[in-house]
Design an enzyme around this catalytic site. Structure first.
Site, mmCIF file in Angstrom:
data_model
loop_
_atom_site.group_PDB
_atom_site.id
_atom_site.type_symbol
_atom_site.label_atom_id
_atom_site.label_comp_id
_atom_site.label_asym_id
_atom_site.label_seq_id
_atom_site.Cartn_x
_atom_site.Cartn_y
_atom_site.Cartn_z
ATOM 1 N N ASP A 62 0.876 -1.169 0.000
ATOM 2 C CA ASP A 62 0.000 0.000 0.000
ATOM 3 C C ASP A 62 0.911 1.215 0.000
ATOM 4 O O ASP A 62 1.654 1.444 0.969
ATOM 5 C CB ASP A 62 -0.898 -0.010 1.243
ATOM 6 N N VAL A 63 0.883 1.998 -1.064
ATOM 7 C CA VAL A 63 1.831 3.098 -1.201
ATOM 8 C C VAL A 63 1.623 4.181 -0.158
ATOM 9 O O VAL A 63 2.491 5.042 0.031
ATOM 10 C CB VAL A 63 1.774 3.713 -2.615
ATOM 11 N N TYR A 155 -8.025 15.841 -6.209
ATOM 12 C CA TYR A 155 -7.106 15.155 -7.122
ATOM 13 C C TYR A 155 -6.304 16.170 -7.940
ATOM 14 O O TYR A 155 -5.083 16.071 -8.061
ATOM 15 C CB TYR A 155 -7.919 14.239 -8.031
#
Length: 278
Positions: A62-63, A155
């Protein structure tokens, strides 16, 4: 003399490299001769293979977990001898107006699309700094970071920050490590229907792009492989737009200028990277 892309002997990690844009990047790096590791939360449904039949290895990570990323890169170095290329591809967002989002949801989007690439880059630098040849880090940015991004505000803000981060790291980490950004437009992937609808919707959105279509993941990958290689050895701190010409100005359609159909009212700009948690 032919100018080719030869990444033989290089080891590359592509975050979110199991599908969509990430898989296209992994395939291109494999085709150029690199050893490729796809680092993502979930394994691919089928192996990500290059034209020669070699497949990308898979590392579960999981980054957003910086310790897990550091451990992952250490495993890559120990197993393959180096970490030469990092492509920070993992990211993404659902479509949601900011007023309909909670602060926690917006923060998670920024964590995935800005904080995670930052910490992954730091972990990669810890490995690359000890290598004689240094390394190359590529951020997968978005046109959402260069223009208003209604429906994907957090985003877009994260991608704008990512591009600035890359320029700054290019200065701080030169000359040993190059850091660049691909500013990616709309890409046709296996998940495009979530953003653009059915085939007719995808085609309609594609017609808003000057080149008349969405990109393919492999086209993004080929540019990424070029930027990672020695042919771009003097390129760092750059932002390379891969967006088919961007978007036609809306006023042209409103004024009746013969420049093709005006943009649709909703054109999300996610590049369909590794999913964001909703």
């Amino acid at each position: 003399m032919a100018i080719g892309i030869d990444l033989s002997g290089r080891v590359a990690v592509v975050t979110g490299g199991t599908r969509g844009v990430g898989a296209g990047i992994a395939r291109a790096l494999l085709a150029a001769g690199a050893t490729v590791v796809a680092a993502a939360r979930r394994p691919p449904q089928r192996p990500v293979e290059g034209a020669d039949g070699r497949a990308a290895a898979f590392e579960p990570v999981d980054v957003r977990d910086s310790d897990a990323v550091t451990a992952c890169f250490a495993r890559v170095r120990d197993r393959y001898g180096s970490l030469d290329i990092l492509v920070n591809n993992a990211g993404g967002t659902p479509y949601r107006l900011l007023a309909d989002s909670t602060p926690q949801q917006a923060a998670r989007i920024i964590e995935l699309n800005l904080v995670a690439p930052l910490t992954a880059s730091l972990a990669a630098r810890a490995v690359m700094a000890d290598q004689p040849a240094g390394g190359s880090i590529i951020m997968i940015g978005s046109v959402s970071g260069t223009r208003p991004s209604p429906g994907t505000a957090a985003y877009g803000a994260a991608k704008a920050g990512l591009e600035n981060l890359a320029r700054t790291l290019a200065v701080e980490w030169a000359p040993h490590i190059r850091v660049n950004t691909l500013v990616v437009g709309m890409v046709h992937t296996e998940r495009s229907h979530l953003h653009y609808g059915d085939a007719a919707g995808v085609a309609a959105v594609g017609r808003t792009v000057p080149l008349g279509r969405l990109a393919t993941p492999d086209e993004i990958g080929e540019v990424c492989a070029f930027l990672a290689g020695d042919r771009c050895g003097y390129v760092t701190g750059a932002s390379l737009a891969v967006h088919g010409g961007g978007e036609r100005p809306a006023f042209l359609g409103a004024a009746g200028t013969p420049s093709g159909p005006p943009p649709t009212s909703r054109t999300p700009a996610t590049t369909d990277q590794e999913d964001a948690d909703d």
